[in-house]
Every structure is written in structure tokens, then in C-alpha cells.
Design a protein around this motif. Structure first.
Motif, PDB file in Angstrom:
ATOM      1  N   THR A  54      44.531  43.778  35.286  1.00 50.43           N
ATOM      2  CA  THR A  54      43.309  44.017  34.530  1.00 50.43           C
ATOM      3  C   THR A  54      42.618  42.710  34.191  1.00 50.43           C
ATOM      4  O   THR A  54      43.221  41.627  34.227  1.00 50.43           O
ATOM      5  N   ARG A  55      41.353  42.822  33.851  1.00 45.25           N
ATOM      6  CA  ARG A  55      40.569  41.657  33.442  1.00 45.25           C
ATOM      7  C   ARG A  55      41.182  41.008  32.198  1.00 45.25           C
ATOM      8  O   ARG A  55      41.250  39.777  32.090  1.00 45.25           O
ATOM      9  N   GLN A  56      41.664  41.845  31.271  1.00 41.22           N
ATOM     10  CA  GLN A  56      42.276  41.322  30.045  1.00 41.22           C
ATOM     11  C   GLN A  56      43.554  40.551  30.353  1.00 41.22           C
ATOM     12  O   GLN A  56      43.854  39.546  29.706  1.00 41.22           O
ATOM     13  N   ALA A  74      41.299  39.399  39.034  1.00 40.74           N
ATOM     14  CA  ALA A  74      41.888  40.667  38.611  1.00 40.74           C
ATOM     15  C   ALA A  74      41.967  41.644  39.784  1.00 40.74           C
ATOM     16  O   ALA A  74      42.981  42.330  39.973  1.00 40.74           O
ATOM     17  N   GLU A  75      40.908  41.697  40.580  1.00 41.51           N
ATOM     18  CA  GLU A  75      40.892  42.614  41.722  1.00 41.51           C
ATOM     19  C   GLU A  75      41.861  42.158  42.804  1.00 41.51           C
ATOM     20  O   GLU A  75      42.579  42.973  43.394  1.00 41.51           O
ATOM     21  N   SER A 135      32.992  34.462  34.380  1.00 39.95           N
ATOM     22  CA  SER A 135      33.180  35.910  34.291  1.00 39.95           C
ATOM     23  C   SER A 135      33.415  36.530  35.664  1.00 39.95           C
ATOM     24  O   SER A 135      34.306  37.365  35.831  1.00 39.95           O
ATOM     25  N   GLU A 136      32.625  36.118  36.671  1.00 36.91           N
ATOM     26  CA  GLU A 136      32.790  36.698  37.999  1.00 36.91           C
ATOM     27  C   GLU A 136      34.120  36.270  38.628  1.00 36.91           C
ATOM     28  O   GLU A 136      34.711  37.016  39.415  1.00 36.91           O
ATOM     29  N   GLU A 137      34.625  35.080  38.269  1.00 32.47           N
ATOM     30  CA  GLU A 137      35.918  34.630  38.788  1.00 32.47           C
ATOM     31  C   GLU A 137      37.060  35.453  38.186  1.00 32.47           C
ATOM     32  O   GLU A 137      38.039  35.762  38.873  1.00 32.47           O
ATOM     33  N   ILE A 138      36.924  35.804  36.923  1.00 35.12           N
ATOM     34  CA  ILE A 138      37.933  36.654  36.280  1.00 35.12           C
ATOM     35  C   ILE A 138      38.015  37.997  36.993  1.00 35.12           C
ATOM     36  O   ILE A 138      39.103  38.505  37.276  1.00 35.12           O
ATOM     37  N   ASP A 139      36.850  38.573  37.281  1.00 33.65           N
ATOM     38  CA  ASP A 139      36.820  39.862  37.986  1.00 33.65           C
ATOM     39  C   ASP A 139      37.460  39.751  39.366  1.00 33.65           C
ATOM     40  O   ASP A 139      38.193  40.640  39.805  1.00 33.65           O
ATOM     41  N   HIS A 140      37.172  38.647  40.076  1.00 34.83           N
ATOM     42  CA  HIS A 140      37.718  38.456  41.422  1.00 34.83           C
ATOM     43  C   HIS A 140      39.235  38.328  41.386  1.00 34.83           C
ATOM     44  O   HIS A 140      39.945  38.947  42.199  1.00 34.83           O
TER      45      HIS A 140
END
Length: 288
Positions: free
Chosen positions: A169-171, A163-164, A156-161
Motif C-alpha cells: 500500500t501507499r501507506q 507501491a504498485e 507523490s507519483e514515486e510513492i504510487d509507483h
């Protein structure tokens, strides 16, 4: 000047498969690199006169750079000669649009065009089903792998990283990761596959539009029953009414009201009345 006019086949070997790839690379690397002054003079001549010889002299020394860029995309499972060929098309487009007075070297200007052609080729040929169509998806497709620090799915934290970092977006990240981890399968099973493999083919998962044996038998029985009832109803008609109904509806070509009226020596309206009364008699047999 079009890119088709820049023909390097007389100077460089044509890519005809992996057997010629080493020869092509060696030949590309053997072409001397242009100095800034030589490059400027050739580009200016091409811009002012459209001299194809100048275009070729600009293209050939930069083919080594195309090869280098194409090698960076070797991990997508596509043939390196094809990637080099597409990158060379991008290089020729760059040469066509290059303006030396801007003060930028051709190699810096051409990198965008080379990568753009290779990207387009990969997106069209990497999978049967397109995995990237929007701008965000294209960006993710080529950068998602480089963002992975390990094998397996993103946390989950890798997805956020990701995306940023990529400005999506995260999706977007989740959807592209799913697409990259999918694979193509044949819609129809091949003839040499065993029954177990053939069963999972998409063609075998679709609902069949063919009626079941029970429905076919039911329809056959119903049709047979209707035919028997129609024959019985027709048998109850007088000869003239039976002939009119048969000529009007059960034979080809169908007779018109006026044709039958002339044959029986009555008006067309009278034929219509006889036909209508015959239909009422037949209908009563079916609803009885």
C-alpha cells in the motif's frame, strides 16, 4: 545431520576480523567448482549416509557465491565478514535440505537460504529499534533503496509507483521511508557530551516523577503539623488509653487485644472499646 556438524574450519580460515578477510576470500575462490556429476554424487551420498565429508565438499566450492551475495548487502553499514558468516550458515542449511534428484543445481537452490540468513541478520542488527516486522515491511526494507532514482524523499507519483511495483500500500511505502530516514540516538547522554547535546537526549525529555521543591516543602509542613496535632490529641487521653493506642499502633511489634487484656485484667472486648473511644477523641482533635 545438523548445520553445526558441517565444520569447514579445518579447510578454510576462520573469519576473525577484516585482517583475515582477504585471505578467506582468496582461499574460497581457490576451491575448484564442482561439475554437475560431482555435485549429484556428493549430495546423494550425504542424503543416503549422512557423510559429513560430502557435506564439506559441497559447501566449500559454494563459499565464493556466499561472498558474492554478501557483497551486495555491504551498503547497510554492517561488517562484511559478519554478512559472509551469516550467508555461510544459510548455505549449510541449504546443503542439508538439498535433494539432487529434483534436477536443480545447488547454487540455485541455496540462494534463498543464503539471502534469508543475511536478511535476518541485517534486520536484527541494522538499527537498535526494529524497522521491519511484517512481511510487507521486510519486502520494502530491502527493495526500497533500489527503487529510488535520486537522493531525497519520494515524490507523490514515486510513492504510487513503488507501491504498485512491490505490491504494497501507499501507506506502507510512506511509513518505511520514514523509518529508513530516522536514526538511532542514545537514550542517556554520554558523559563527554556538552550541555547542549545532553539536553536533546530522550532521557532529558521525559517528565520527571520526582516532586518539585514546592510540593516537598508542602508535604513536610503538612507532616509536621499532623505530628503536632497527634501529640496534642494523645496528651488529652488518660494514661491507660494512651498506652493502649501506643502499644497497638505506634510501636513494633504491635500488641494484640488479648495480650493487652491479660495485662490490664479485662476482656479483649473492653480493650477494643477503650481503643475505639481513644480514636474518637483523637479524630475530634483533627476535625476541630
Amino acid at each position: 545431520m545438523s548445520t553445526e556438524l558441517i565444520n569447514t574450519s579445518n579447510t578454510m580460515p576462520v573469519l576473525m576480523g577484516s585482517s583475515n578477510l582477504d585471505t578467506y576470500i582468496q582461499a574460497a575462490r581457490s576451491v575448484p567448482i564442482l561439475s554437475a556429476e560431482e555435485e549429484y554424487a556428493l549430495a546423494q551420498d550425504l542424503q543416503e549416509t549422512g557423510n559429513i565429508a560430502s557435506a564439506q565438499k559441497l559447501v566449500l566450492p559454494h563459499l565464493r557465491f556466499v561472498i558474492k551475495v554478501a557483497n551486495n548487502y555491504a551498503g547497510y553499514g554492517l561488517a562484511l565478514p559478519d554478512l559472509i558468516q551469516e550467508g555461510s550458515i544459510g548455505l549449510m542449511k541449504a546443503v542439508k535440505r538439498f535433494r539432487p534428484e529434483v534436477g536443480v543445481r545447488l547454487v540455485s537452490f541455496a540462494v534463498h537460504w543464503i539471502k534469508a540468513e543475511i536478511h535476518e541478520y541485517i534486520l536484527k542488527n541494522w538499527r537498535i529499534v526494529k524497522v521491519a516486522t511484517t512481511k510487507a515491511q521486510r519486502k520494502l526494507f530491502f527493495k526500497l533503496r533500489s527503487q529510488k532514482t535520486r537522493l531525497g524523499w519520494f515524490k507523490s507519483e514515486e510513492i504510487d509507483h513503488v507501491a504498485e511495483t512491490l505490491g504494497v500500500t501507499r501507506q506502507n511505502v510512506i511509513e518505511m521511508e520514514n523509518r529508513l530516514n530516522n536514526y538511532d540516538i542514545a537514550f542517556d547522554p554520554s558523559t563527554d557530551e556538552d550541555d547542549d547535546s545532553a539536553y536533546i537526549a530522550p532521557a532529558n525529555m521525559l517528565a520527571s516523577n520526582t516532586p518539585s521543591p514546592e510540593l516537598l516543602l508542602e508535604a513536610q509542613d503538612s507532616q509536621q503539623q499532623n505530628n503536632e496535632m497527634l501529640n496534642q490529641a494523645m496528651a488529652r487521653l488518660d494514661d491507660r488509653s494512651k498506652a493502649i493506642v501506643t502499644r497497638r499502633w505506634l510501636t513494633e511489634p504491635k500488641a494484640t487485644l488479648h495480650e493487652l487484656a491479660d495485662e490490664y485484667g479485662v476482656s479483649a472486648e473492653r480493650i477494643r472499646q477503650i481503643e475505639s473511644n481513644a480514636f474518637k477523641s483523637i479524630k475530634s482533635r483533627f476535625v476541630a
